[in-house]
Design a protein around this motif. Structure first.
Motif, PDB file in Angstrom:
ATOM      1  N   SER A 298     -31.062  52.489  50.556  1.00  0.00           N
ATOM      2  CA  SER A 298     -31.753  52.402  51.837  1.00  0.00           C
ATOM      3  C   SER A 298     -30.908  51.716  52.905  1.00  0.00           C
ATOM      4  CB  SER A 298     -33.080  51.655  51.669  1.00  0.00           C
ATOM      5  OG  SER A 298     -32.864  50.339  51.183  1.00  0.00           O
ATOM      6  N   VAL A 299     -29.917  50.928  52.487  1.00  0.00           N
ATOM      7  CA  VAL A 299     -29.061  50.252  53.454  1.00  0.00           C
ATOM      8  C   VAL A 299     -28.305  51.256  54.318  1.00  0.00           C
ATOM      9  CG1 VAL A 299     -27.014  50.084  51.948  1.00  0.00           C
ATOM     10  CG2 VAL A 299     -27.387  48.377  53.725  1.00  0.00           C
ATOM     11  N   GLU A 300     -28.116  52.480  53.816  1.00  0.00           N
ATOM     12  CA  GLU A 300     -27.384  53.503  54.562  1.00  0.00           C
ATOM     13  C   GLU A 300     -28.298  54.447  55.331  1.00  0.00           C
ATOM     14  OE1 GLU A 300     -23.884  55.466  53.221  1.00  0.00           O
ATOM     15  OE2 GLU A 300     -23.883  54.394  51.336  1.00  0.00           O
ATOM     16  N   ASN A 301     -29.595  54.327  55.164  1.00  0.00           N
ATOM     17  CA  ASN A 301     -30.523  55.347  55.638  1.00  0.00           C
ATOM     18  C   ASN A 301     -30.735  55.271  57.156  1.00  0.00           C
ATOM     19  OD1 ASN A 301     -33.012  56.870  56.143  1.00  0.00           O
ATOM     20  ND2 ASN A 301     -33.115  57.001  53.912  1.00  0.00           N
ATOM     21  N   ASP A 302     -30.275  56.306  57.843  1.00  0.00           N
ATOM     22  CA  ASP A 302     -30.419  56.353  59.302  1.00  0.00           C
ATOM     23  C   ASP A 302     -31.878  56.538  59.715  1.00  0.00           C
ATOM     24  OD1 ASP A 302     -27.674  56.373  59.104  1.00  0.00           O
ATOM     25  OD2 ASP A 302     -27.391  58.338  60.033  1.00  0.00           O
ATOM     26  N   LEU A 303     -32.629  57.319  58.943  1.00  0.00           N
ATOM     27  CA  LEU A 303     -34.029  57.573  59.292  1.00  0.00           C
ATOM     28  C   LEU A 303     -34.847  56.284  59.260  1.00  0.00           C
ATOM     29  CD1 LEU A 303     -36.316  59.475  60.019  1.00  0.00           C
ATOM     30  CD2 LEU A 303     -36.547  60.033  57.576  1.00  0.00           C
ATOM     31  N   ASP A 304     -34.622  55.465  58.232  1.00  0.00           N
ATOM     32  CA  ASP A 304     -35.314  54.178  58.153  1.00  0.00           C
ATOM     33  C   ASP A 304     -34.990  53.314  59.370  1.00  0.00           C
ATOM     34  OD1 ASP A 304     -36.352  54.967  55.745  1.00  0.00           O
ATOM     35  OD2 ASP A 304     -35.083  53.676  54.511  1.00  0.00           O
ATOM     36  N   ALA A 305     -33.709  53.309  59.753  1.00  0.00           N
ATOM     37  CA  ALA A 305     -33.291  52.512  60.912  1.00  0.00           C
ATOM     38  C   ALA A 305     -33.945  53.039  62.192  1.00  0.00           C
ATOM     39  CB  ALA A 305     -31.769  52.535  61.041  1.00  0.00           C
ATOM     40  N   CYS A 306     -33.998  54.367  62.336  1.00  0.00           N
ATOM     41  CA  CYS A 306     -34.628  54.966  63.526  1.00  0.00           C
ATOM     42  C   CYS A 306     -36.109  54.601  63.602  1.00  0.00           C
ATOM     43  CB  CYS A 306     -34.479  56.490  63.483  1.00  0.00           C
ATOM     44  SG  CYS A 306     -32.809  57.095  63.797  1.00  0.00           S
ATOM     45  N   GLN A 307     -36.781  54.664  62.462  1.00  0.00           N
ATOM     46  CA  GLN A 307     -38.211  54.369  62.445  1.00  0.00           C
ATOM     47  C   GLN A 307     -38.484  52.895  62.733  1.00  0.00           C
ATOM     48  OE1 GLN A 307     -39.051  56.096  58.553  1.00  0.00           O
ATOM     49  NE2 GLN A 307     -39.986  57.888  59.504  1.00  0.00           N
TER      50      GLN A 307
ATOM     51  N   ASN B  63     -27.549  59.033  67.727  1.00  0.00           N
ATOM     52  CA  ASN B  63     -27.508  58.846  66.267  1.00  0.00           C
ATOM     53  C   ASN B  63     -27.332  57.362  65.960  1.00  0.00           C
ATOM     54  OD1 ASN B  63     -24.871  58.553  64.140  1.00  0.00           O
ATOM     55  ND2 ASN B  63     -26.806  59.266  63.292  1.00  0.00           N
ATOM     56  N   ILE B  64     -28.223  56.827  65.143  1.00  0.00           N
ATOM     57  CA  ILE B  64     -28.161  55.424  64.730  1.00  0.00           C
ATOM     58  C   ILE B  64     -27.702  55.369  63.281  1.00  0.00           C
ATOM     59  CG2 ILE B  64     -29.474  53.297  64.392  1.00  0.00           C
ATOM     60  CD1 ILE B  64     -31.468  54.329  66.471  1.00  0.00           C
ATOM     61  N   SER B  65     -26.653  54.624  63.020  1.00  0.00           N
ATOM     62  CA  SER B  65     -26.170  54.437  61.651  1.00  0.00           C
ATOM     63  C   SER B  65     -26.988  53.357  60.956  1.00  0.00           C
ATOM     64  CB  SER B  65     -24.691  54.034  61.655  1.00  0.00           C
ATOM     65  OG  SER B  65     -24.306  53.528  60.386  1.00  0.00           O
ATOM     66  N   GLY B  66     -27.669  53.737  59.891  1.00  0.00           N
ATOM     67  CA  GLY B  66     -28.414  52.742  59.110  1.00  0.00           C
ATOM     68  C   GLY B  66     -27.500  51.682  58.542  1.00  0.00           C
ATOM     69  N   LEU B  67     -26.278  52.089  58.185  1.00  0.00           N
ATOM     70  CA  LEU B  67     -25.325  51.148  57.600  1.00  0.00           C
ATOM     71  C   LEU B  67     -24.957  50.054  58.599  1.00  0.00           C
ATOM     72  CD1 LEU B  67     -23.613  50.482  55.107  1.00  0.00           C
ATOM     73  CD2 LEU B  67     -21.829  51.995  56.011  1.00  0.00           C
ATOM     74  N   LEU B  68     -24.676  50.439  59.828  1.00  0.00           N
ATOM     75  CA  LEU B  68     -24.348  49.440  60.850  1.00  0.00           C
ATOM     76  C   LEU B  68     -25.584  48.661  61.273  1.00  0.00           C
ATOM     77  CD1 LEU B  68     -21.845  51.378  63.150  1.00  0.00           C
ATOM     78  CD2 LEU B  68     -21.384  50.026  61.101  1.00  0.00           C
ATOM     79  N   PHE B  69     -26.722  49.331  61.327  1.00  0.00           N
ATOM     80  CA  PHE B  69     -27.986  48.699  61.703  1.00  0.00           C
ATOM     81  C   PHE B  69     -28.323  47.550  60.755  1.00  0.00           C
ATOM     82  CE2 PHE B  69     -32.646  48.534  62.200  1.00  0.00           C
ATOM     83  CZ  PHE B  69     -32.775  48.611  63.577  1.00  0.00           C
TER      84      PHE B  69
ATOM     85  N   SER C  21     -28.121  67.332  76.156  1.00  0.00           N
ATOM     86  CA  SER C  21     -27.165  67.478  77.257  1.00  0.00           C
ATOM     87  C   SER C  21     -26.123  66.362  77.220  1.00  0.00           C
ATOM     88  CB  SER C  21     -27.897  67.468  78.597  1.00  0.00           C
ATOM     89  OG  SER C  21     -28.676  66.293  78.741  1.00  0.00           O
ATOM     90  N   PHE C  22     -26.380  65.347  76.393  1.00  0.00           N
ATOM     91  CA  PHE C  22     -25.444  64.233  76.213  1.00  0.00           C
ATOM     92  C   PHE C  22     -25.767  63.616  74.861  1.00  0.00           C
ATOM     93  CE2 PHE C  22     -23.933  59.811  77.020  1.00  0.00           C
ATOM     94  CZ  PHE C  22     -22.640  60.095  77.440  1.00  0.00           C
ATOM     95  N   PHE C  23     -24.721  63.135  74.166  1.00  0.00           N
ATOM     96  CA  PHE C  23     -24.940  62.636  72.805  1.00  0.00           C
ATOM     97  C   PHE C  23     -24.094  61.404  72.554  1.00  0.00           C
ATOM     98  CE2 PHE C  23     -24.649  62.604  68.150  1.00  0.00           C
ATOM     99  CZ  PHE C  23     -25.966  62.861  67.798  1.00  0.00           C
ATOM    100  N   MET C  24     -24.620  60.505  71.710  1.00  0.00           N
ATOM    101  CA  MET C  24     -23.898  59.309  71.269  1.00  0.00           C
ATOM    102  C   MET C  24     -24.183  59.124  69.789  1.00  0.00           C
ATOM    103  SD  MET C  24     -25.325  57.002  74.412  1.00  0.00           S
ATOM    104  CE  MET C  24     -26.826  57.965  74.325  1.00  0.00           C
ATOM    105  N   GLY C  25     -23.195  58.614  69.045  1.00  0.00           N
ATOM    106  CA  GLY C  25     -23.459  58.412  67.627  1.00  0.00           C
ATOM    107  C   GLY C  25     -22.414  57.600  66.913  1.00  0.00           C
ATOM    108  N   SER C  26     -22.845  56.969  65.817  1.00  0.00           N
ATOM    109  CA  SER C  26     -21.951  56.184  64.974  1.00  0.00           C
ATOM    110  C   SER C  26     -21.599  56.900  63.678  1.00  0.00           C
ATOM    111  CB  SER C  26     -22.592  54.830  64.640  1.00  0.00           C
ATOM    112  OG  SER C  26     -22.766  54.075  65.810  1.00  0.00           O
ATOM    113  N   ARG C  27     -22.272  58.007  63.385  1.00  0.00           N
ATOM    114  CA  ARG C  27     -21.881  58.861  62.269  1.00  0.00           C
ATOM    115  C   ARG C  27     -20.993  59.953  62.845  1.00  0.00           C
ATOM    116  NH1 ARG C  27     -23.120  56.233  57.478  1.00  0.00           N
ATOM    117  NH2 ARG C  27     -25.325  55.631  57.435  1.00  0.00           N
TER     118      ARG C  27
END
Length: 418
Positions: free
Chosen positions: A280-289, A227-233, A327-333
């Motif tokens: 958009s500053v918070e948008n994780d999908l935008d950051a992922c893309q 999981n990528i946080s758009g806010l931190l990105f 099987s393994f997960f990482m995230g900022s949210r």
């Protein structure tokens, strides 16, 4: 019986807030099956249908406005004044004059959850003051007021502490989702029998099967969720790193992808968990893309985004189903990681605030938090690798702890008599 939930919403685009909202509704319905539940907040009146168990229920969402124009309909100032006057002049002030006011005054119980972590000034004083006002208009009705499991603080200014103290003093029950929260509460109002430790309600969120995203490898042996946080990105709301990260977040995410994509029989799934239509500053999908487009063609063959082919993004229950494929997960949210942890998936919290360590302690995996405010890129990556190497042991811990955690959450209202 009528119950209102404040500090909750279906419409923020933050699936963590939605998870808290749906989980709270489910817990209330389990305790009081015939109760009517409404949500206070938002900008306009709306009706929301939600599937709870095998039943579809209708939730009324009532607006509250905070604009500088206090003459706006449903403005918090006039709701506050109306409730005060109705207590003094009950025969003169009509309770049916305003739907929001009516809902608040007719409620037998208010449950407040403040978005899980917004009872703090970490996101700015404006958000804290808005939450304070909403809590206080519910409290002045004199009806029972419960603070559902959430994070308390930090309160960095004396003004913040004063506001928090007033709310806590007037609450009937205060549930904290971490031990540090109990200490913050005690510092503000002293020791109290009404203060109780209880895990996050989203541990009980049900999953819902959904169509797999494009690119999901049917024969993949291992899916690593990230999981990528758009806010931190984007460097925070100001772009100036107001959360005080020591690491370079964008570079860190690339380094994590490089490491896992290089492993055999592994695919990396980028998982958005906050997808607001605005902000958009918070948008994780935008950051992922954006990140995905920056990858080499070789890496793209091992990485995909958890994005449906329709315009409607997954809801909180569907994204939990997808996270459960990992099987393994990482995230900022944090609630993206709770969705993983609650399904016994070994998980690393890439933390930007204190809330992570407290929640992870409740399930006995506090060693799985990598604090981005204290660790540089190299140290975070070393931590991630070390946790990955112990993933089977962590999975066993979760298999033992999660049933007990869920049972503790399910019993949250057992001692509340209405």
């Amino acid at each position: 019986m009528e119950i209102i939930i404040s500090g909750a919403s279906f419409n923020t685009g933050n699936l963590g807030v939605s998870a808290l909202t749906v989980s709270s509704i489910n817990l209330l319905k389990l305790q009081w099956p015939e109760c009517k539940i409404s949500i206070i907040g938002g900008r306009t009146f709306s009706l929301h249908k939600e599937q709870i168990g095998n039943k579809e229920i209708l939730i009324e969402c009532y607006p509250v406005r905070y604009s500088l124009n206090i003459f706006k309909k449903n403005h918090i100032v006039w709701i506050y004044v109306t409730i005060l006057l109705s207590k003094i002049l009950p025969l003169i002030i009509s309770k049916d004059n305003n739907k929001t006011t009516c809902a608040i005054m007719n409620a037998d119980l208010t449950c407040d959850i403040t978005g899980g972590d917004s009872f703090s000034d970490i996101y700015g004083m404006k958000r804290l003051v808005m939450g304070y006002l909403l809590k206080r208009i519910c409290q002045i009705t004199g009806k029972p007021f419960i603070m559902l499991p959430q994070t308390y603080g930090p309160f960095n200014s004396e003004r913040s502490k004063t506001l928090a103290k007033k709310v806590l003093q007037q609450a009937d029950n205060i549930y904290s989702r971490d031990k540090e929260g109990l200490e913050v509460i005690e510092e503000l109002i002293g020791k109290s029998d009404k203060t109780i430790l209880c895990p996050d309600v989203a541990f009980t969120l049900e999953l819902r099967e959904c169509v797999l995203p494009k690119g999901f490898p049917a024969e993949a042996k291992h899916i690593i969720g990230l999981n990528i946080s758009g806010l931190l990105f984007n460097g925070g709301y100001t772009g100036k790193n107001e959360f005080g990260l020591v690491c370079n977040y964008k570079e860190l995410i690339k380094e994590i992808i490089d490491y896992f994509a290089a492993l055999s029989e592994v695919h990396v799934m980028l998982v958005p968990h906050v997808v607001p239509k605005a902000f958009s500053v918070e948008n994780d999908l935008d950051a992922c893309q954006e990140l995905y487009q920056s990858l080499s063609e070789q890496l793209k063959s091992k990485v995909f985004i958890a994005k449906p082919e329709t315009d409607n993004f997954y809801d909180q229950c569907e994204i939990k189903y997808l996270i459960g494929k990992c099987s393994f997960f990482m995230g900022s949210r944090m609630h993206a990681t709770i969705a993983a942890i609650s399904q016994h998936v070994p998980t690393v919290g890439l933390a930007y605030s204190k809330k992570f360590i407290g929640v992870y302690e409740t399930v006995g995996i506090e060693e799985c938090v990598a604090d981005l405010r204290k660790l540089n890129n190299q140290k975070v990556l070393e931590s991630v690798k070390a946790i990955y190497s112990k993933r089977e042991n962590i999975k066993q811990k979760l298999e033992h702890a999660i049933p007990q955690v869920k049972q503790q959450v399910y019993s949250i209202f057992d001692n509340i008599n209405l």
